[in-house]
Motif scaffolding. Structure first.
Motif, PDB file in Angstrom:
ATOM      1  N   SER A 115      23.909  46.438  16.349  1.00 20.92           N
ATOM      2  CA  SER A 115      23.283  46.901  17.587  1.00 20.92           C
ATOM      3  C   SER A 115      23.538  48.371  17.868  1.00 20.92           C
ATOM      4  N   ARG A 163       4.829  48.354  16.342  1.00 19.94           N
ATOM      5  CA  ARG A 163       5.377  49.701  16.549  1.00 19.94           C
ATOM      6  C   ARG A 163       6.807  49.541  17.007  1.00 19.94           C
ATOM      7  N   MET A 164       7.719  49.951  16.174  1.00 10.91           N
ATOM      8  CA  MET A 164       9.134  49.811  16.500  1.00 10.91           C
ATOM      9  C   MET A 164       9.652  51.102  17.115  1.00 10.91           C
ATOM     10  N   ARG A 165      10.444  50.935  18.142  1.00 15.41           N
ATOM     11  CA  ARG A 165      11.082  52.097  18.755  1.00 15.41           C
ATOM     12  C   ARG A 165      12.590  51.874  18.749  1.00 15.41           C
ATOM     13  N   GLU A 183      13.161  59.496  29.848  1.00 14.82           N
ATOM     14  CA  GLU A 183      13.085  58.122  29.351  1.00 14.82           C
ATOM     15  C   GLU A 183      14.055  57.287  30.158  1.00 14.82           C
ATOM     16  N   TRP A 239      14.726  49.814  28.746  1.00 16.38           N
ATOM     17  CA  TRP A 239      14.833  49.411  27.327  1.00 16.38           C
ATOM     18  C   TRP A 239      15.101  47.912  27.249  1.00 16.38           C
ATOM     19  N   LEU A 242      18.882  47.387  19.154  1.00 19.46           N
ATOM     20  CA  LEU A 242      18.843  48.732  18.608  1.00 19.46           C
ATOM     21  C   LEU A 242      17.400  49.162  18.333  1.00 19.46           C
ATOM     22  N   TYR A 243      16.560  48.203  17.956  1.00 23.15           N
ATOM     23  CA  TYR A 243      15.137  48.471  17.706  1.00 23.15           C
ATOM     24  C   TYR A 243      14.324  47.434  18.448  1.00 23.15           C
ATOM     25  N   SER A 244      13.173  47.825  18.896  1.00 23.54           N
ATOM     26  CA  SER A 244      12.356  46.870  19.625  1.00 23.54           C
ATOM     27  C   SER A 244      10.888  47.208  19.448  1.00 23.54           C
ATOM     28  N   SER A 245      10.069  46.169  19.429  1.00 23.68           N
ATOM     29  CA  SER A 245       8.625  46.391  19.350  1.00 23.68           C
ATOM     30  C   SER A 245       7.979  46.259  20.721  1.00 23.68           C
ATOM     31  N   GLU A 246       8.787  46.156  21.756  1.00 27.65           N
ATOM     32  CA  GLU A 246       8.217  46.162  23.109  1.00 27.65           C
ATOM     33  C   GLU A 246       7.642  47.548  23.363  1.00 27.65           C
ATOM     34  N   SER A 247       6.943  47.670  24.484  1.00 24.43           N
ATOM     35  CA  SER A 247       6.276  48.948  24.751  1.00 24.43           C
ATOM     36  C   SER A 247       7.301  50.077  24.864  1.00 24.43           C
ATOM     37  N   ALA A 248       6.811  51.309  24.741  1.00 24.12           N
ATOM     38  CA  ALA A 248       7.685  52.478  24.767  1.00 24.12           C
ATOM     39  C   ALA A 248       8.510  52.495  26.043  1.00 24.12           C
ATOM     40  N   THR A 249       9.660  53.096  25.937  1.00 23.48           N
ATOM     41  CA  THR A 249      10.538  53.245  27.088  1.00 23.48           C
ATOM     42  C   THR A 249       9.768  53.917  28.225  1.00 23.48           C
TER      43      THR A 249
END
Lengths: 658, 658
Positions: A306, A544-546, B611, B616, B620-627
């Motif tokens: 994490s 799309r990964m952020r 941001e 969030w 550590l990584y997420s495909s949810e919408s941008a911050t």
């Protein structure tokens, strides 16, 4: 401590019970068998002209009295032979090969002769510093080499039933046990480059001798005791260091000896050592039902995945010390991200899965496997990445800016320090171990790799046939063939990357909900009949990964992922200056299977934007309006396939226009 | 070769003819006089408890036979005393100070005694390696130390009329001339760390002895001859290197000895060496009317300022070798950007201005001066930056990620290797030299620094009084007082950063156009009367600066500049995680003078975006919408003023939302 923890024994699935027939993986496994292992054999014997000599086999021959000469190579050169033997063992276990077995037997004969009267086995110290055994544990890898040889001995015994190497490594372990311990007169030291603990647990499993488990436990508990053993040895050596310009004995975090392992809060130091340590710790915790030790493993797991893991499943953010740096520090262009570290992370994840069947562990295992590990090897199996950057500008390498000295824009032949290639070989040749796991009456499917398996579930044999076009397609079919109808459960992982899944059993929809899904696995418990069919569909759109907002280098950037595969931009498809490309937030992401590209891959294409350098008004800085953007098609390929089309730029992360 | 080149002699303006009375600069110059030079005197005498000892004065005392002991410090420790003496000379030239002069005289007495019979002067070799003079020119700074002592000797002579140190350094230069040269029996070597060439030209000016000019010419032409002299010396030393882990003799680019100086196409290697070399080359080209040598200087100037210079006027993109890296490689967080290198760039720019009055040279001089040089020193004059990063995350420093080992988030006290503090002192104490320049019948005003000057223009004396609130305000007033009315020209620089300027002479508008502006200077030629007033107004809006599209690290980012000042974000004003801040392209940029902040600065404020870490989704990584982005006021301060309010993040560049 998680409630899902269980310390029941999870039996290893013998590799001869697993037949992988998978478009994606069979290629790599065949490559290991037909190219990598034979090539490595040549390399170990110094017969690859273009590569630095290894000296590894010759060192054993000299130590065995079969040849004259001097030790050559790194202090851990022996481990290359051990890892090669381990990979060979897995290949033999999967599929007999008399010639390969004969070669291995010959090597084992040499090793037997190289072993000393008292069981000690290490060609560096035997040949080069005979009087100085165990005098520099922090730096000199004796226990690391021993660990790899023990792993080889266990693997070869399992594969062939031959005890010779198992006996050699048992004598070696007995010798180590006689040297190390808290008893008076023994050295209260422990392994520098960690590895032996996980190996000793394997040896315990293979022989049933509990002394090996206790020795592994001793190494775990002794680590980080005060006064620090490495510092004492350093004083005894008068400050002498094995490596020029580096002194690992001074940097206790490098070797994770700065604190007792139970008290370590964050992953620090050399990344491979850290994950090898944790793998052994989970093994020991599982065997000894040590909940607090397991809690330390869980804490460090969380810290790594994490806060300190690249999206490709790579770890190790800095070159100096090949090490973890600090939370959320994940620079793309100077990453160390060693292939071996991701392999170690897979070992760690696999052990965590054994104690607790949570999809999270298999998700990370899959991420490291399909991205970093595969990226570590060229499509022809002859070249390897040691370091796996997330962004490369070839102009910057080769001394142009020294902070990139560790970054190679193309894969290298066998290295002088050759840890990664044989590590890839032993992982891929044992890939069958990672697909299924039986715990009690449940057959877990962790990975979607096509083929057939024969597994023992609740006392009876079940044949499973898995077929899919994974990782390109998320439709997976599982045929279940119990010897006779029986009640047990089949659990299938719903990967963390999958937002929509559906399941049917014999064409009947099986509900996916909080009742049926536990810890990321859908559990189908029923009386299974011969030929029952489970079909799982994992929706696999491009995501799309952020990154977490604290990851400085990825601010304002996205990476694309489809299924388990992380994608990247390569110069071969998109021209140079990838940093000038922008992906609009609303850009449609189209996928296309390209059969002729890189042996067949799904590419992702989008209408992107490119900074139009021609619009730049001139000079190095300007207050004129921002550089104009023009539309440009951008093409992403899977990260694992990069650097197979010559030297060029690559980037996992791309700027996003909101 | 530019048509504007002229090789007429441009006389130095004596500092006692320049009285700086400027809110911005008088503070710093007073600081140099009242704090820096006295503090450095204490440091040179090892009386600063918190700092590493210097040993520099003591080394001279030991070499002079006045004390017992051993050499202490770096091989170039002598140069700290020389630079201090040079700074003292400028202070004395500007304003008498009998006590300071007495101290300097005492030091000079010691130096005289430390000089050897044959004129040789270097305490390291005299005390530590007496038999090995000139045996390691690439690494061991003998000619560098000589150069600094020569500069001090010339400066002290100019300031006081006392010849003692000038005679010492003349004897030293004579000795060097007897050792080096192409004649049989002489060493065909040249300076490792460059410096002596520019010093020898000064000595030539002070003494009129052409041998010193010829010796400087010899050093220029000999550099890069094949076979390479450093490599030959390395062989003679049996491969022995002065520095552990570094071997400058192997890296010819580090010392700019990889090619003949006339054939060098790009700035390479150690940044300070490069610009010191170029400074000397321009001097020699000007004295010898050598157009092709000047062409090489122009070519390297262009390479530096159009491809390898930070927006703050800093140079040196990498820590290893404190060196230039490659075109457009300008990483913000790992920059080396040494204060001394910007000082050297100012020297280089100033010499280029002497040969060719183009505003471009003064623009760069101003950029380096108002940003990097001032940033190099704390507001209290007691702490210094050696390295001037363009972005800092204190969490990343101090070993957290070793690529930042050279980056200090706060200024340090006097260093063991103390090149920068005395270099800042000698530059600021001689700042008067950089404001005006008389060439033929034209009085050039390069810098807008308030005060009075007495200049000789076309044979008659002209008193000039300049007043402004620069750099905060662009309205500049110049009162011109010729001894008697006379015809000559006053040329004022229209800085490159200024898009709108206006000029009046005695309240009458003076047209600014292609006729009146040449090479960035508006030239007002007329018969000047006592008390004529020129008023120049330079519009000074905040400018959004962007980088050339090939500057990878600045893609999608802007920096703010107002007048000559580059701005930055600091944590003290904007909280942590500056990388999470975004400046919308349309954000209004407001300025405000804050009298109580950092001794009075103009801040820039804007409605920015941040941001929102709270949005969030986790992991550590997420495909949810941008911050999510939320509006947040952002405040920029001048870069020079950063790190005066404790430790915190800083960034020159900020992401822009288009």
């Amino acid at each position: 401590m998680s409630k899902q923890v269980q310390f029941e024994h999870v039996a290893r699935v013998p590799l001869n019970n697993i037949k992988i027939k998978d478009d994606f993986w069979s290629y790599y496994i065949n490559l290991v068998r037909s190219v990598v292992v034979p090539y490595q054999w040549e390399a170990l014997n110094d017969r690859i002209e273009a590569a630095e000599p290894s000296g590894a086999i010759r060192n054993f021959k000299i130590a065995a009295g079969l040849e004259e000469g001097e030790f050559y190579g790194m202090v851990f050169q022996d481990s290359d032979v051990a890892k090669w033997l381990e990979a060979v063992s897995y290949l033999l276990e999967s599929q007999p090969d008399p010639e390969l077995e004969r070669t291995a037997d010959e090597v084992i004969e040499i090793i037997a002769k190289a072993q000393q009267e008292d069981g000690y086995l290490n060609t560096y110290y035997t040949l080069k510093e005979p009087g100085r055994r165990w005098s520099n544990l922090a730096e000199c890898h004796e226990l690391y080499c021993a660990g790899h040889m023990i792993e080889a001995g266990v693997a070869y015994y399992r594969a062939t039933g031959k005890r010779k190497l198992l006996d050699i490594v048992s004598r070696l372990a007995d010798h180590i046990d006689s040297v190390f311990g808290t008893e008076p007169g023994k050295l209260q030291g422990y392994d520098g480059h960690q590895e032996i603990k996980l190996a000793l647990v394997k040896l315990y499993h293979a022989t049933g001798n509990e002394r090996y488990l206790r020795l592994a436990q001793y190494f775990v508990e002794q680590r980080g005791q005060k006064p620090n053993f490495y510092e004492m040895q350093l004083l005894e050596r008068g400050g002498e260091s094995h490596w020029t310009g580096i002194d690992h004995a001074f940097d206790l975090e490098h070797t994770q000896s700065h604190a007792l392992v139970r008290e370590q809060e964050k992953a620090v130091g050399h990344a491979v050592r850290e994950v090898y340590m944790l793998t052994g710790m989970v093994d020991i915790a599982a065997e000894t039902k040590d909940e607090s030790l397991l809690a330390a493993c869980e804490r460090l797991w969380d810290n790594i995945v994490s806060r300190q893991m690249y999206i490709t499943g790579a770890i190790g953010s800095m070159a100096q010390g090949e090490a973890f740096s600090f939370d959320y520090d994940l620079p793309n262009d100077t990453a160390y991200a060693e292939t071996c570290a991701s392999i170690g992370l897979i070992f760690f994840a696999h052990r965590m899965l054994r104690t607790s069947q949570k999809a999270e562990y298999a998700d990370v295992l899959e991420r490291a496997l399909y991205n970093t590990v595969v990226a570590g090897m060229s499509r022809d199996g002859k070249r390897f990445f040691y370091v796996n950057p997330q962004e490369v500008d070839p102009k910057a390498c080769s001394g142009a800016n020294h902070k990139f000295d560790h970054i190679k824009p193309v894969r290298q032949e066998w290295f002088g320090c050759a840890c990664c290639p044989p590590n890839v070989a032993r992982l891929l040749s044992s890939l069958g171990e990672y697909i299924y796991m039986v715990q009690g009456d449940t057959l877990y499917t962790h990975l979607y790799i096509s083929g057939e398996a024969e597994l023992s579930v609740g006392g009876s044999t079940v044949r499973v046939k898995q077929s899919s076009n994974y990782p390109w397609d998320g439709r997976i079919k599982l045929e279940v063939h119990p010897e006779q109808p029986g009640e047990f459960a089949v659990a299938l992982r719903i990967p963390g990357w999958c937002k929509n899944a559906s399941l049917s059993v014999n064409n009947e929809t099986y509900p996916l909900n909080g009742q049926t899904i536990q810890n990321g696995y859908v559990r189908v418990a029923r009386i299974w009949q011969q030929g029952d069919i489970v079909e799982l569909t994992l929706d696999m759109p491009v995501e799309r990964m952020r990154s977490h907002p604290l990851v400085r280098g990825n601010a304002g950037k996205v990476a694309l992922q489809r299924g388990p595969l992380v994608y990247c931009l390569e110069q071969a498809d998109n021209g140079a200056n990838l940093h000038g490309l922008i992906l609009p937030a609303e850009a449609k992401l189209e996928t296309k299977y390209e059969a002729d590209l890189l042996d067949g891959i799904v590419v992702i294409m989008a209408e992107g934007l490119r900074e139009d350098a021609a619009s730049w008004p001139g000079g190095l800085y300007s207050s004129e309006s921002a550089t104009a953007l023009r539309e440009e098609k951008v093409t992403f390929i899977p990260y694992y396939a990069w650097a197979n089309r010559g030297e060029g730029e690559m980037s996992v992360w791309v700027r996003e226009k909101l």
